[in-house]
Design an enzyme around this catalytic site. Structure first.
Site, PDB file in Angstrom:
ATOM      1  N   HIS A 103       0.824  -1.208   0.000  1.00  0.00           N
ATOM      2  CA  HIS A 103       0.000   0.000   0.000  1.00  0.00           C
ATOM      3  C   HIS A 103       0.854   1.252   0.000  1.00  0.00           C
ATOM      4  CE1 HIS A 103       0.678  -1.085   4.253  1.00  0.00           C
ATOM      5  NE2 HIS A 103       0.645   0.211   4.503  1.00  0.00           N
ATOM      6  N   HIS A 105       0.621   5.388   1.056  1.00  0.00           N
ATOM      7  CA  HIS A 105      -0.094   6.417   1.803  1.00  0.00           C
ATOM      8  C   HIS A 105      -0.041   7.722   1.022  1.00  0.00           C
ATOM      9  CE1 HIS A 105       0.226   4.377   5.893  1.00  0.00           C
ATOM     10  NE2 HIS A 105       1.155   3.722   5.220  1.00  0.00           N
TER      11      HIS A 105
HETATM   12  P1  AMP Z   1       1.866   0.636   7.510  1.00  0.00           P
HETATM   13  O1  AMP Z   1       1.777  -0.848   7.219  1.00  0.00           O
HETATM   14  O2  AMP Z   1       2.921   0.985   8.497  1.00  0.00           O
HETATM   15  O3  AMP Z   1       1.947   1.464   6.260  1.00  0.00           O
HETATM   16  O4  AMP Z   1       0.538   1.064   8.268  1.00  0.00           O
HETATM   17  C1  AMP Z   1      -0.736   0.581   7.939  1.00  0.00           C
HETATM   18  C2  AMP Z   1      -1.707   1.716   7.877  1.00  0.00           C
HETATM   19  O5  AMP Z   1      -2.988   1.151   7.736  1.00  0.00           O
HETATM   20  C3  AMP Z   1      -1.732   2.617   9.110  1.00  0.00           C
HETATM   21  O6  AMP Z   1      -1.621   3.976   8.692  1.00  0.00           O
HETATM   22  C4  AMP Z   1      -3.101   2.337   9.725  1.00  0.00           C
HETATM   23  O7  AMP Z   1      -3.669   3.483  10.329  1.00  0.00           O
HETATM   24  C5  AMP Z   1      -3.904   1.880   8.542  1.00  0.00           C
HETATM   25  N1  AMP Z   1      -4.986   0.967   8.851  1.00  0.00           N
HETATM   26  C6  AMP Z   1      -4.955  -0.125   9.664  1.00  0.00           C
HETATM   27  N2  AMP Z   1      -6.141  -0.758   9.669  1.00  0.00           N
HETATM   28  C7  AMP Z   1      -6.946  -0.061   8.824  1.00  0.00           C
HETATM   29  C8  AMP Z   1      -8.306  -0.218   8.406  1.00  0.00           C
HETATM   30  N3  AMP Z   1      -9.076  -1.218   8.841  1.00  0.00           N
HETATM   31  N4  AMP Z   1      -8.796   0.695   7.523  1.00  0.00           N
HETATM   32  C9  AMP Z   1      -8.033   1.702   7.072  1.00  0.00           C
HETATM   33  N5  AMP Z   1      -6.744   1.898   7.439  1.00  0.00           N
HETATM   34  C10 AMP Z   1      -6.204   1.030   8.305  1.00  0.00           C
END
Ligand code: AMP
Length: 139
Positions: A103, A105
């Protein structure tokens, strides 16, 4: 290196097993609001095909994903009337990755603003729904 876990949170969102505030979807990608936004409008863009991160993703899937990232980023910046945006992406736990489905951001930024820190609590669902609607209208 670990393999892809089909029960990660984003795989569940893709299968409709968990809810998400979606802003864009096509055959290849899905974009939705991050529930712990570092700035208003913080959006995640994911490929529909499974991969953990940039280390194992198919290059063709990555190219398609990046086209989607640009498309979504333009809508996010327009909807939030932002002056720019940060694009963040983490690979493996050592680098800060928490969800092991590739993913990106998209974090909109206003002049003089610094995104973060991560909020302690999940964002208000109504606020997320409202900002998602603004982004959907900006495509
Ligand atoms: P990272 O893997 O470090 O990029 O972080 C995962 C991102 O996913 C974080 O910013 C979380 O806030 C976000 N996140 C986790 N669970 C969910 C969810 N159910 N829906 C949307 N965002 C999420």
């Amino acid at each position: 290196m670990s393999t892809y876990d089909p029960d990660n949170i984003f795989a569940k969102i893709l299968r409709g097993e968990l809810p998400a505030h979606k802003v864009y979807e096509d055959d290849d990608i899905l974009a939705f609001m991050d529930i712990f936004p570092l700035s208003e409008g913080h959006t995640l863009v994911i490929p529909k095909k499974p991969s953990r991160n940039l280390l194992d993703i198919d290059p063709d899937v990555l190219c398609t994903l990046m086209r989607g990232v640009q498309k979504v980023a333009r809508a996010v910046v327009k909807a939030l009337n932002a002056d720019g945006f940060q694009l963040r992406q983490y690979n493996e736990a050592a680098a800060g990755q928490e969800v092991f489905h590739t993913h990106f951001h998209i974090i909109p930024v206003r002049e003089g603003q610094r995104p973060g820190p991560r909020p302690q609590e999940m964002a208000d669902q109504e606020q997320l729904a409202a900002v998602a609607a603004r982004i959907r209208a900006a495509f």
